[in-house]
Each structure stands twice: as C-alpha cells, then as structure tokens.
Enzyme design. Structure first.
Site, PDB file in Angstrom:
ATOM      1  N   SER A 193     -35.128   1.774  46.978  1.00 19.49           N
ATOM      2  CA  SER A 193     -36.416   1.112  46.815  1.00 19.49           C
ATOM      3  C   SER A 193     -37.507   2.178  46.811  1.00 19.49           C
ATOM      4  O   SER A 193     -37.449   3.099  46.011  1.00 19.49           O
ATOM      5  CB  SER A 193     -36.621   0.068  47.924  1.00 19.49           C
ATOM      6  OG  SER A 193     -37.794  -0.690  47.676  1.00 19.49           O
ATOM      7  N   HIS A 220     -35.393  -1.073  43.173  1.00 23.63           N
ATOM      8  CA  HIS A 220     -36.572  -1.938  43.197  1.00 23.63           C
ATOM      9  C   HIS A 220     -37.708  -1.198  42.496  1.00 23.63           C
ATOM     10  O   HIS A 220     -38.095  -0.105  42.917  1.00 23.63           O
ATOM     11  CB  HIS A 220     -37.003  -2.251  44.633  1.00 23.63           C
ATOM     12  CG  HIS A 220     -35.971  -2.983  45.427  1.00 23.63           C
ATOM     13  ND1 HIS A 220     -35.999  -3.031  46.803  1.00 23.63           N
ATOM     14  CD2 HIS A 220     -34.884  -3.701  45.051  1.00 23.63           C
ATOM     15  CE1 HIS A 220     -34.988  -3.750  47.243  1.00 23.63           C
ATOM     16  NE2 HIS A 220     -34.288  -4.171  46.194  1.00 23.63           N
ATOM     17  N   ASP A 313     -32.897  -4.684  52.416  1.00 21.10           N
ATOM     18  CA  ASP A 313     -32.016  -4.991  51.290  1.00 21.10           C
ATOM     19  C   ASP A 313     -30.957  -3.891  51.184  1.00 21.10           C
ATOM     20  O   ASP A 313     -31.261  -2.703  51.233  1.00 21.10           O
ATOM     21  CB  ASP A 313     -32.801  -5.081  49.986  1.00 21.10           C
ATOM     22  CG  ASP A 313     -31.954  -5.617  48.829  1.00 21.10           C
ATOM     23  OD1 ASP A 313     -30.970  -6.346  49.105  1.00 21.10           O
ATOM     24  OD2 ASP A 313     -32.264  -5.306  47.664  1.00 21.10           O
TER      25      ASP A 313
END
EC number: 3.1.1.61
Length: 379
Positions: A193, A220, A313
């Site tokens: 991310s 992400h 996540d």
C-alpha cells in the site's frame, strides 16, 4: 507538562504561488495537530531553511523557478531525508509520468492540486490533505544513495523496536526448511500500500530475466494510475510486467498486477478471475482476498510477501498462507515507509521471515536459483 502545541506536526510549504501558499496555510491551520513553520518560494530557498526549521513534513509544488520539485526532492533525500508530499496540478491523472518520477526520486506521496479558484474551497480537499500529512508525519524517511551503481534506500535512525519472529532470515543465504518450500512453490503473491511502488521496484529489479515463478501483485493505488505504474516498472524490471486479464493463466517470466477496482482471484482451472465483489476490509482490490484465493488453489505452494502500508490488509491473507504450509515474508520496520500491514502480520504470527526491502528481491532470486539447481539434480 507537554502541551498539544509541542506535539503538532511541523510543516514547511514550498510553492512559488502566493495564493496557493495562503490557501494551504489556511487549510492546515484548521487542524489543531498541524503547524506551518515556514514557507519558501522554491527549492533552493527551502534547502537553506530545513536545517534551521527542522520540519516534520514538507509540502512542495512541482513547477517552481530556480529549483523545481524533482530537483528539490532529490536534494532533500540526499541531504536531509524527510517525508515529502508533492502538491501540484501536474500530479493529476493524465500526468502519470510525473507521479512515478517523483516517487522514484524519494517523495512519499503526491496530492493533486485543484486549479484556480477551486483550490481550498472543497471540504474534501481540506480533509484529504490533512489526512495525508498526518500519515506522512509518522513515516520513516530514507536517504537515496548509490551502491555499486544501483540506487538503494537507507533508513534513517529512529526510535522503536520490533519483535521479529523466528526464524528470521537476516542472512537470506541460510534459510531453515527452505528445500521443502521450494519443492512445492508455484506462485508468489506480493501485497503493498503506502510506499509500495518504491518497495516493489526495489524488489523486482533484483529478479533475473529467467525467473521461473509467476508473481501476482496487489498494490493499493488511486484509480487511474495502475497502467502507469506497470509502465514505470517495465523500465526497471527484466521480467514482463502486465495487468492481469480475466481468464488468463499465469506463466513464468511474468508479473501480474490486479487492475483498478477489481479483486484478483484464481479459479479451479488456474485462470485469473477479476471479481467485482464489494471491497474487503475497505479495499478493492484486496490483498487478503487475493492471498486467500491463491492459497485455496495452490495450498502450500504460495509464497506471500507483505510490504509497507497502512492498516491491516494482507495480514489475514498471510496467515492463511502460513497455515496452509506456504512461506511468508514481511518488510521490516526499518525499511517500511508505513509499518502498519507488516506489523499486523507479525502480531498474528503470520510472518516467517522479516527482511529489509533491499534483501527481499535477493531472497526471492536465491530461492529460484536453488529451485533450478534441485530441478537439474532430479533430471
């Protein structure tokens, strides 16, 4: 007694537009947690101010006289490594090359600046900008150095310790039980991310052109930038980098990225499935969903890699891989821009190896090299 003022995030604004500077100051002043400690008209002026002001975060424009944003970011990362947020109309969708050049130079993130009278008049702009600066205030700054002709990331000293699970592959040439892993390894799944593009680049450029294990990546990123991320990585990677297609099967020599706003899964035949299911854990694509899907198909044949990023996540996905008998590698705290996701995997007991980002690519290449030698011995 320590007051709230002493805890404020100190921000230096670098922009040649007086209007933009005033708007940014007004927006940031709306947060009790942020203090603008100085403004500069260009990079040269800002470089002289940094040692004296000691900002926690730098917000800079891209196009400025005397020293533009690219040059400024490079100089800051070489002299005074600090978290940098580039705020510019030139990092909006359609200016993707600028985005990844800035990230490669050392900027932590970019933030599109609305044009003209729209600047600062949006509540969403203000809230998002403040949130970005709060995130950046907690990241680890890096110094860009050259090592053997290759750009490397060196973390700066900071406080805090992390409990590293055992066995820890500090020496990635000596890996416990690695032969058992290699004999069944079918797929590598990488999740990242905040700070991920830089970390993924660092890893992928270490892999040889004949790397024989397919790789799936879930990053992400703001919608509309995935194609440009892939194009950027193609320029530094010996393998083919592409966006995964529905019903496509993974083949050696390829690195597949989950597309914008789609989950990446795999069906019983081994073909990719691009799912439009709701977000999982607030993310779409979800790292955990991809890791779980590939683990259901390959069981212990998955090696999971979880890199820098906010939130959790991927942590549960890493646990699924570990419980199925696969291998799991997380980026260490010292080299993570944001340690959230790797830290969550460690706390779950899902991380078998904890490595500096500069070692992960060599770790993967070492595994692949041993696999080839084993295959040769078995012929």
């Amino acid at each position: 007694m320590i007051t709230a003022v002493n805890k404020r995030i100190k921000v230096l604004i670098v922009d040649d537009s007086p209007v933009a500077v005033e708007v940014l100051k007004r927006v940031l002043a709306s947060s009790d947690e942020i203090e603008v400690i100085g403004t500069a008209r260009h990079g040269k002026e800002a470089l002289e101010m940094i040692p004296r002001l000691r900002p926690g975060v730098i917000c800079t424009d891209l196009h400025m006289p005397l020293m533009n944003g690219f040059e400024f970011v490079k100089e800051v990362m070489a002299r005074h490594p600090l978290p940098i947020l580039v705020i510019s109309v030139s990092v909006c969708e359609g200016n993707d090359d600028n985005v990844f050049q800035l990230l490669a130079a050392g900027a932590i993130d970019v933030f599109p600046k609305p044009r003209g009278v729209l600047l600062g008049q949006s509540a969403k702009f203000s809230a998002d900008l403040i949130a970005k600066i709060k995130v950046l205030s907690g990241v680890v700054p890096f110094r860009k150095i050259k090592k053997h002709g290759i750009a490397a990331l060196t973390p700066q000293a900071h406080g805090g310790m992390v409990a590293i699970p055992k066995p820890c592959a500090e020496n990635y040439d000596v890996l416990p039980h690695i032969e058992a892993l290699i004999s069944r390894l079918k797929m590598i799944v990488i999740g990242a991310s905040t700070g991920g593009p830089q970390a993924i680049e660092t890893i992928l450029k270490e892999l040889p052109a004949d790397f024989s294990i397919p790789i799936v990546c879930v990053q992400h990123i703001s919608e509309g930038f995935m194609a440009s991320l892939v194009d950027w990585l193609k320029g530094c990677c010996k393998l083919n980098v592409t966006i995964a297609q529905n019903n496509e099967k993974a083949i050696a020599g390829n690195i597949y990225f989950a597309p914008d706003n789609r989950h990446l899964k795999i069906d019983k035949s081994g073909a990719f499935v691009l799912s439009n299911d709701p977000p999982e854990g607030g993310h779409k694509p979800s790292i955990t969903l991809t890791m779980r899907s590939f683990t259901e198909h390959y069981m212990g044949g998955v090696l999971g890699v979880l890199l820098t990023g906010m939130g959790r996540d991927g942590a549960d996905g890493m646990l699924a891989i570990s419980q199925a008998g696969g291998a799991t590698v997380v980026q260490d705290k010292e080299s993570s821009i944001v340690f959230g996701m790797p830290d969550q995997a460690i706390k779950l007991g899902a991380a078998k190896y904890v490595l500096d980002v500069n070692k992960i690519g060599r770790f993967l290449a070492k595994i692949e090299c041993i696999e080839k030698n084993q295959a040769g011995d078995n012929r």
